[in-house]
Design a protein around this motif. Structure first.
Motif, PDB file in Angstrom:
ATOM      1  N   ASN A   4     123.868 -23.096 -52.259  1.00 16.05           N
ATOM      2  CA  ASN A   4     124.427 -21.778 -51.976  1.00 16.05           C
ATOM      3  C   ASN A   4     125.602 -21.552 -52.921  1.00 16.05           C
ATOM      4  O   ASN A   4     126.314 -22.488 -53.275  1.00 16.05           O
ATOM      5  CB  ASN A   4     124.920 -21.704 -50.540  1.00 16.05           C
ATOM      6  N   THR A   5     125.807 -20.301 -53.284  1.00 18.03           N
ATOM      7  CA  THR A   5     126.930 -19.972 -54.148  1.00 18.03           C
ATOM      8  C   THR A   5     127.708 -18.802 -53.560  1.00 18.03           C
ATOM      9  O   THR A   5     127.205 -18.060 -52.717  1.00 18.03           O
ATOM     10  CB  THR A   5     126.477 -19.601 -55.572  1.00 18.03           C
ATOM     11  N   TYR A   6     128.923 -18.666 -54.025  1.00 14.79           N
ATOM     12  CA  TYR A   6     129.787 -17.545 -53.650  1.00 14.79           C
ATOM     13  C   TYR A   6     130.454 -17.061 -54.929  1.00 14.79           C
ATOM     14  O   TYR A   6     130.997 -17.861 -55.688  1.00 14.79           O
ATOM     15  CB  TYR A   6     130.846 -17.998 -52.637  1.00 14.79           C
ATOM     16  N   ILE A  17     137.995 -18.239 -48.722  1.00 14.71           N
ATOM     17  CA  ILE A  17     136.596 -18.498 -49.102  1.00 14.71           C
ATOM     18  C   ILE A  17     135.958 -19.476 -48.118  1.00 14.71           C
ATOM     19  O   ILE A  17     134.818 -19.282 -47.690  1.00 14.71           O
ATOM     20  CB  ILE A  17     136.507 -19.023 -50.549  1.00 14.71           C
ATOM     21  N   ALA A  18     136.686 -20.526 -47.750  1.00 10.91           N
ATOM     22  CA  ALA A  18     136.153 -21.491 -46.778  1.00 10.91           C
ATOM     23  C   ALA A  18     135.861 -20.810 -45.449  1.00 10.91           C
ATOM     24  O   ALA A  18     134.826 -21.051 -44.826  1.00 10.91           O
ATOM     25  CB  ALA A  18     137.133 -22.649 -46.589  1.00 10.91           C
ATOM     26  N   THR A  21     132.736 -18.424 -45.938  1.00  7.86           N
ATOM     27  CA  THR A  21     131.449 -19.053 -46.251  1.00  7.86           C
ATOM     28  C   THR A  21     131.059 -20.195 -45.325  1.00  7.86           C
ATOM     29  O   THR A  21     129.877 -20.435 -45.108  1.00  7.86           O
ATOM     30  CB  THR A  21     131.442 -19.576 -47.701  1.00  7.86           C
ATOM     31  N   LEU A  22     132.062 -20.898 -44.806  1.00  7.36           N
ATOM     32  CA  LEU A  22     131.781 -22.077 -43.975  1.00  7.36           C
ATOM     33  C   LEU A  22     132.173 -21.883 -42.517  1.00  7.36           C
ATOM     34  O   LEU A  22     131.886 -22.722 -41.679  1.00  7.36           O
ATOM     35  CB  LEU A  22     132.503 -23.302 -44.547  1.00  7.36           C
ATOM     36  N   LEU A  31     134.883 -27.654 -49.723  1.00  7.81           N
ATOM     37  CA  LEU A  31     134.694 -26.656 -50.767  1.00  7.81           C
ATOM     38  C   LEU A  31     135.331 -27.125 -52.079  1.00  7.81           C
ATOM     39  O   LEU A  31     134.726 -27.024 -53.148  1.00  7.81           O
ATOM     40  CB  LEU A  31     135.316 -25.338 -50.308  1.00  7.81           C
ATOM     41  N   GLU A  34     133.263 -29.817 -53.866  1.00  7.41           N
ATOM     42  CA  GLU A  34     132.082 -29.288 -54.572  1.00  7.41           C
ATOM     43  C   GLU A  34     132.449 -28.540 -55.852  1.00  7.41           C
ATOM     44  O   GLU A  34     131.591 -28.278 -56.674  1.00  7.41           O
ATOM     45  CB  GLU A  34     131.304 -28.327 -53.672  1.00  7.41           C
ATOM     46  N   ASN A  35     133.698 -28.138 -55.987  1.00  8.29           N
ATOM     47  CA  ASN A  35     134.107 -27.279 -57.100  1.00  8.29           C
ATOM     48  C   ASN A  35     135.323 -27.851 -57.824  1.00  8.29           C
ATOM     49  O   ASN A  35     136.340 -27.178 -58.001  1.00  8.29           O
ATOM     50  CB  ASN A  35     134.402 -25.868 -56.564  1.00  8.29           C
ATOM     51  N   THR A  51     130.184 -23.233 -55.833  1.00  8.23           N
ATOM     52  CA  THR A  51     129.102 -23.854 -55.074  1.00  8.23           C
ATOM     53  C   THR A  51     129.578 -24.068 -53.642  1.00  8.23           C
ATOM     54  O   THR A  51     130.664 -24.591 -53.420  1.00  8.23           O
ATOM     55  CB  THR A  51     128.723 -25.214 -55.695  1.00  8.23           C
ATOM     56  N   ILE A  52     128.772 -23.652 -52.693  1.00 10.02           N
ATOM     57  CA  ILE A  52     129.101 -23.807 -51.281  1.00 10.02           C
ATOM     58  C   ILE A  52     128.294 -24.986 -50.746  1.00 10.02           C
ATOM     59  O   ILE A  52     127.065 -24.984 -50.796  1.00 10.02           O
ATOM     60  CB  ILE A  52     128.759 -22.532 -50.480  1.00 10.02           C
TER      61      ILE A  52
END
Length: 89
Positions: A4-6, A17-18, A21-22, A31, A34-35, A51-52
């Motif tokens: 998954n992406t954001y 963002i966390a 998305t999460l 998060l 991953e980034n 990337t999520i």
């Protein structure tokens, strides 16, 4: 499985963002992990693709007994609603 992406919008922050998305800002470390190349970014410009991570929720437990039955925020909200109802009388 495709990751998954954001795509950020100007002004996004890691915790926001966390949360979006999460579902929780407390998952921000996942998060960041991953980034890695964006770790130094505090406030994002628009158009950055992150990337999520997939999160395994099978290990999430029920609310711990030591927390009690309600959050303090919930209690405050109920008290405020009751005060508003009293004002209407």
């Amino acid at each position: 499985m495709m990751a998954n992406t954001y795509t950020t919008i100007q002004g996004d922050t890691w915790d926001l963002i966390a949360y979006r998305t999460l579902g929780s800002e407390y998952l921000l470390p996942l998060l960041l992990e991953e980034n890695q190349k964006h770790r130094a970014t505090l406030i994002f410009s628009g158009g950055v693709v992150l990337t999520i991570p997939d999160i395994d929720t099978s290990e999430i437990t029920d609310r711990p007994d030591w927390l009690g039955d309600e959050d303090e925020d919930d209690e405050e909200t109920e008290d405020e609603e009751n005060e508003e109802d009293d004002d209407d009388l």
